[in-house]
Design an enzyme around this catalytic site. Sequence first.
Site, PDB file in Angstrom:
ATOM      1  N   ARG B  55      90.029  -9.716  43.636  1.00 26.55           N
ATOM      2  CA  ARG B  55      89.277 -10.855  44.161  1.00 26.55           C
ATOM      3  C   ARG B  55      90.154 -11.883  44.877  1.00 26.55           C
ATOM      4  NH1 ARG B  55      85.560 -13.412  40.205  1.00 26.55           N
ATOM      5  NH2 ARG B  55      85.553 -11.422  39.173  1.00 26.55           N
ATOM      6  N   THR B  56      91.323 -12.152  44.343  1.00 25.55           N
ATOM      7  CA  THR B  56      92.181 -13.129  45.012  1.00 25.55           C
ATOM      8  C   THR B  56      92.682 -12.597  46.354  1.00 25.55           C
ATOM      9  OG1 THR B  56      92.882 -13.924  42.853  1.00 25.55           O
ATOM     10  CG2 THR B  56      94.194 -14.622  44.730  1.00 25.55           C
ATOM     11  N   LYS B  83     109.587   2.401  44.748  1.00 30.52           N
ATOM     12  CA  LYS B  83     110.834   3.156  44.880  1.00 30.52           C
ATOM     13  C   LYS B  83     112.019   2.320  44.456  1.00 30.52           C
ATOM     14  CE  LYS B  83     108.849   5.502  48.849  1.00 30.52           C
ATOM     15  NZ  LYS B  83     108.719   5.339  50.299  1.00 30.52           N
ATOM     16  N   ARG B 105     101.504 -12.701  44.872  1.00 27.78           N
ATOM     17  CA  ARG B 105     101.044 -12.577  43.481  1.00 27.78           C
ATOM     18  C   ARG B 105     102.102 -11.730  42.790  1.00 27.78           C
ATOM     19  NH1 ARG B 105      96.264 -11.847  40.150  1.00 27.78           N
ATOM     20  NH2 ARG B 105      95.671 -13.794  41.153  1.00 27.78           N
ATOM     21  N   HIS B 133      98.612 -20.921  39.414  1.00 30.64           N
ATOM     22  CA  HIS B 133      97.698 -20.297  40.361  1.00 30.64           C
ATOM     23  C   HIS B 133      97.023 -21.445  41.108  1.00 30.64           C
ATOM     24  CE1 HIS B 133      95.125 -17.607  42.291  1.00 30.64           C
ATOM     25  NE2 HIS B 133      94.502 -17.034  41.293  1.00 30.64           N
TER      26      HIS B 133
END
Lengths: 185, 311
Positions: B55-56, B83, B105, B133
């Site tokens: 959603r963000t 990797k 994020r 946030h």
Amino acid sequence: MSDARNPARAVLEGPDIHRALTRIAHEILERTRGAESVVLIGIPTRGATLAQRIAERIAQFEGIKVPVGAIDVTMYRDDLRLRPARPLGRTELPADGVDGRTVVLVDDVLYSGRTVRAALDALNDVGRPRAVQLATLVDRGHRELPIRADYVGKNLPTSKSEKVKVFLEETDGRDAVVLIKEGDR
Amino acid sequence: MKRHLISTGDLTRDDALLILDTAEELARVSQRSIKKLPTLRGRTVVNLFFEDSTRTRISFEAAAKRLSADVINFSAKGSSVSKGESLKDTALTLEAMGADAVVIRHSASGAPHRLASWVRGSVVNAGDGTHEHPTQALLDAFSIRRRLGRLEGLKIAIVGDVLHSRVARSNVLLLHTLGAEVTLVAPPTLLPVAVGTWPCQVSYDLDAVLPKSDVVMMLRVQLERMNAAYFPSAREYSRRYGLDRDRFARLHDDAIVMHPGPMNRGMEISAEVADSPRSTIVEQVANGVTVRMAVLYLLLGGSEPAIGGAE
């Protein structure tokens, strides 16, 4: 405010502005055959106030209520990156929109024409008017784009180093158009 | 000057109000048929998501696209990160691609702060570990102001897993800046040790706080982080800290209920409460896009950012 204290040359006083707007209202009525399907859209903040005043006059003369709105053009400006991001003005469109109408854009000062260009783009995103016309209280020249006004309150020859400031009762407590010479501030 | 949005603590009252006022005007754009604005044409926004968050990420993507920015989505899964590439090398790669803003994020608290010193563009924190946030807090504040008309003087209860919640911290800092009185409500095990230094009050008793609250913000119980025994059982937690019908009835008539989502229905909030007209949960999602547009515009729209903390 330095402008208010400074008795820089007032080019138009209250009564002059009054008369100019009255004439513009009459011209709009004449050119649009009684302002049928006209929508007045002001560019915030002072253009929006002027659009309101012109609508009041049209109502006075002909008894018709012309829809009035405001369109903020900040997000459409081409000089955004020359200054820090600025606060947005209010966009308020009449309930019936602008589709198929004759939109008369109203601004206080016409200068480079870039604000009007931005307004045309903004208008394009909210609908498709049948025609767009432009009314301005002061035309100070120095156009940088092929744009001209259909209704002009006063043509004011200026030098690029001067500033034109419009004061209106609703926002500034008095009506005046002031020419500020460079170095006056 | 280079500026970022990493913590709501960096925002002055004027900054925060400018974001909310800008979002208010942009909300009108979301109502018209052409929702796109040309403002960020030619600018590139990179969504750098090291942690799952549909959603963000979608919200930021929609916000950037509505402002005509180019959006590059980079998720850790299936990328060079799996990797073994370091955050710094990833940052330098993005830099080389000419990112004007990086929305990050990350599961590690402080990752956006580190990133800010490596890239030229503005960094927007979209959630780092249990730290902050900020855009969630901004959209919460925006949702409250739209519903109740103000923030100043409001009594706001934030209930639940404060310990793991970046939403709670960002909200406490922002709502305090904007003049609201925040009370955190949680079992002692789910409060951070340093909560005494936060600009808010703390209570262990939800029933005592509810009747005097204007806003009740429920936090998600982060089941994925519940490896230690923070409370005896889900049922007991729900009994003491869940917002059910009986508790909801004790709120005063104008009070609203919020939740940042995703919800555990039946755990911290009952379905009935979540779907009530006094819940803002769906609006919060729509407001998220608008507020993120405001943040991106104010950071990238001009010659230099108009908000945020200097690095």
